[in-house]
Enzyme design. Structure first.
Site, PDB file in Angstrom:
ATOM      1  N   ARG A   1      12.737   5.103  12.746  1.00 47.73           N
ATOM      2  CA  ARG A   1      11.419   5.743  12.709  1.00 47.73           C
ATOM      3  C   ARG A   1      10.580   5.326  13.928  1.00 47.73           C
ATOM      4  O   ARG A   1      11.122   4.850  14.919  1.00 47.73           O
ATOM      5  CB  ARG A   1      10.747   5.416  11.369  1.00 47.73           C
TER       6      ARG A   1
ATOM      7  N   ASN B   1       8.142  -5.388  -0.965  1.00 50.57           N
ATOM      8  CA  ASN B   1       7.986  -4.306   0.008  1.00 50.57           C
ATOM      9  C   ASN B   1       6.526  -4.314   0.456  1.00 50.57           C
ATOM     10  O   ASN B   1       5.650  -3.803  -0.247  1.00 50.57           O
ATOM     11  CB  ASN B   1       8.360  -2.943  -0.593  1.00 50.57           C
TER      12      ASN B   1
ATOM     13  N   GLU C   1      12.442  -9.261   1.851  1.00 50.09           N
ATOM     14  CA  GLU C   1      11.675  -8.092   2.300  1.00 50.09           C
ATOM     15  C   GLU C   1      12.529  -6.834   2.111  1.00 50.09           C
ATOM     16  O   GLU C   1      13.699  -6.815   2.517  1.00 50.09           O
ATOM     17  CB  GLU C   1      11.321  -8.287   3.777  1.00 50.09           C
TER      18      GLU C   1
ATOM     19  N   SER D   1      12.983   3.115   3.491  1.00 51.18           N
ATOM     20  CA  SER D   1      13.468   3.902   4.632  1.00 51.18           C
ATOM     21  C   SER D   1      14.107   2.975   5.657  1.00 51.18           C
ATOM     22  O   SER D   1      13.880   1.759   5.639  1.00 51.18           O
ATOM     23  CB  SER D   1      12.300   4.666   5.263  1.00 51.18           C
TER      24      SER D   1
ATOM     25  N   ALA E   1       3.048  -0.824   4.860  1.00 50.22           N
ATOM     26  CA  ALA E   1       2.456  -0.825   6.214  1.00 50.22           C
ATOM     27  C   ALA E   1       2.046  -2.225   6.676  1.00 50.22           C
ATOM     28  O   ALA E   1       2.026  -2.498   7.887  1.00 50.22           O
ATOM     29  CB  ALA E   1       1.263   0.116   6.253  1.00 50.22           C
TER      30      ALA E   1
ATOM     31  N   PRO F   1       0.788  -1.227   0.000  1.00 47.91           N
ATOM     32  CA  PRO F   1       0.000   0.000   0.000  1.00 47.91           C
ATOM     33  C   PRO F   1       0.823   1.282   0.000  1.00 47.91           C
ATOM     34  O   PRO F   1       1.844   1.381   0.684  1.00 47.91           O
ATOM     35  CB  PRO F   1      -0.833  -0.104   1.282  1.00 47.91           C
ATOM     36  N   ASN F   2       0.324   2.215  -0.777  1.00 44.91           N
ATOM     37  CA  ASN F   2       0.854   3.580  -0.886  1.00 44.91           C
ATOM     38  C   ASN F   2       2.155   3.684  -1.675  1.00 44.91           C
ATOM     39  O   ASN F   2       2.627   4.790  -1.936  1.00 44.91           O
ATOM     40  CB  ASN F   2       1.025   4.232   0.505  1.00 44.91           C
TER      41      ASN F   2
ATOM     42  N   TYR G   1      10.962   8.974   1.659  1.00 40.67           N
ATOM     43  CA  TYR G   1      11.030   7.948   0.611  1.00 40.67           C
ATOM     44  C   TYR G   1      11.773   8.399  -0.647  1.00 40.67           C
ATOM     45  O   TYR G   1      11.967   7.593  -1.560  1.00 40.67           O
ATOM     46  CB  TYR G   1       9.607   7.484   0.241  1.00 40.67           C
TER      47      TYR G   1
ATOM     48  N   HIS H   1      12.650  -2.508   2.546  1.00 41.38           N
ATOM     49  CA  HIS H   1      12.101  -1.225   2.974  1.00 41.38           C
ATOM     50  C   HIS H   1      13.008  -0.121   2.473  1.00 41.38           C
ATOM     51  O   HIS H   1      14.235  -0.198   2.629  1.00 41.38           O
ATOM     52  CB  HIS H   1      11.950  -1.153   4.490  1.00 41.38           C
TER      53      HIS H   1
ATOM     54  N   ARG I   1       5.100  10.965  -2.470  1.00 38.16           N
ATOM     55  CA  ARG I   1       4.741  10.673  -1.088  1.00 38.16           C
ATOM     56  C   ARG I   1       5.914  10.950  -0.146  1.00 38.16           C
ATOM     57  O   ARG I   1       6.973  10.330  -0.297  1.00 38.16           O
ATOM     58  CB  ARG I   1       4.391   9.181  -1.041  1.00 38.16           C
TER      59      ARG I   1
HETATM   60  C1  DHK Z   1       7.015   1.734   3.446  1.00 38.04           C
HETATM   61  C2  DHK Z   1       5.864   2.032   4.104  1.00 38.04           C
HETATM   62  O1  DHK Z   1       4.779   2.413   3.416  1.00 38.04           O
HETATM   63  C3  DHK Z   1       5.769   2.019   5.569  1.00 38.04           C
HETATM   64  O2  DHK Z   1       4.471   1.687   6.023  1.00 38.04           O
HETATM   65  C4  DHK Z   1       6.796   1.106   6.211  1.00 38.04           C
HETATM   66  C5  DHK Z   1       8.183   1.163   4.148  1.00 38.04           C
HETATM   67  C6  DHK Z   1       8.182   1.399   5.629  1.00 38.04           C
HETATM   68  C7  DHK Z   1       9.481   1.522   3.430  1.00 38.04           C
HETATM   69  O3  DHK Z   1      10.377   2.122   4.030  1.00 38.04           O
HETATM   70  O4  DHK Z   1       9.615   1.166   2.259  1.00 38.04           O
HETATM   71  O5  DHK Z   1       6.787   1.290   7.605  1.00 38.04           O
END
Ligand code: DHK
Length: 147
Positions: free
Chosen positions: A107, A74, A98, A102, A77, A10-11, A23, A100, A18
Site C-alpha cells: 500500500r 492492531n 502487532e 491488509s 493508523a 481507530p476505525n 479489509y 495488520h 469499511r
Molecule cells: C488498518 C488500518 O486502519 C490502517 O491505518 C493501517 C491496518 C493498516 C490493517 O491493515 O489492519 O495502515
C-alpha cells in the site's frame, strides 16, 4: 485462568463496512472470534477492547500488566505515528503481537513503517482476519515455551 487481550485501534469498529476491497467483509467480532477459538482450545480466555482514541489505547496497554499474558494488537493508523503507544508497549512486560489485516507493504509508502514493530514480539501482516488467529497461536506457543 490465563488471558489474552485483543486490542484494536481507530476505525476497526467499522470492519465489514469499511473499504471491503482492502479489509474484507468480516467484522471485528469475526476477528475476535478467530483469536478466541484458538485460545479456548488451549484453555485461555480472550477479552477485547477497541478505541478510536490513542490515550485510551495507551491506558489499555498500561492496565494489561499483571492481567494478560499477551496482547494481540492492531494499532491501525497509529501504527505509523504513535510514539506514545510504542512507549506504553516498552513500559510493560506483557508480549505484544502487532497485526495488520491488509498487506501494508503493498500500500502507500506511509504505511510501510511501523513505530511499534521494534518493541513488539512479532508482526503479522496481510493475511486478513486470519492474522488474529495466527497472533493468538504465536502468543500461546511462546507462552508454552515452544518457540
Ligand atoms: C488498518 C488500518 O486502519 C490502517 O491505518 C493501517 C491496518 C493498516 C490493517 O491493515 O489492519 O495502515
Amino acid at each position: 485462568m490465563k488471558r489474552l487481550l485483543v486490542l484494536n485501534g481507530p476505525n476497526l469498529n467499522l470492519l465489514g463496512k469499511r473499504e471491503p476491497g482492502i479489509y474484507g467483509h468480516g467484522t471485528l467480532d469475526d476477528a475476535v472470534k478467530l483469536a478466541r477459538e484458538t485460545a479456548t482450545e488451549k484453555g485461555i480466555e480472550v477479552d477485547e477492547y477497541q478505541s478510536n482514541h490513542e490515550g485510551e489505547l495507551i491506558d489499555a496497554i498500561q492496565q494489561a500488566e499483571g492481567k494478560y499474558e499477551g496482547i494481540i494488537f492492531n494499532p491501525a493508523a497509529y501504527t505509523h505515528t504513535s510514539i506514545g503507544l510504542r512507549d506504553a508497549i516498552s513500559a510493560i512486560e506483557v508480549p505484544v503481537v502487532e497485526v495488520h489485516i491488509s498487506n501494508v507493504h503493498q500500500r502507500e509508502s506511509f504505511r510501510h513503517h511501523s513505530m511499534l514493530a521494534p518493541v513488539c514480539q512479532g508482526q503479522i501482516v496481510g493475511f486478513g482476519l486470519l492474522g488474529y488467529r495466527l497472533a493468538a497461536l504465536a502468543l500461546i506457543e511462546s507462552l508454552e515455551g515452544r518457540r
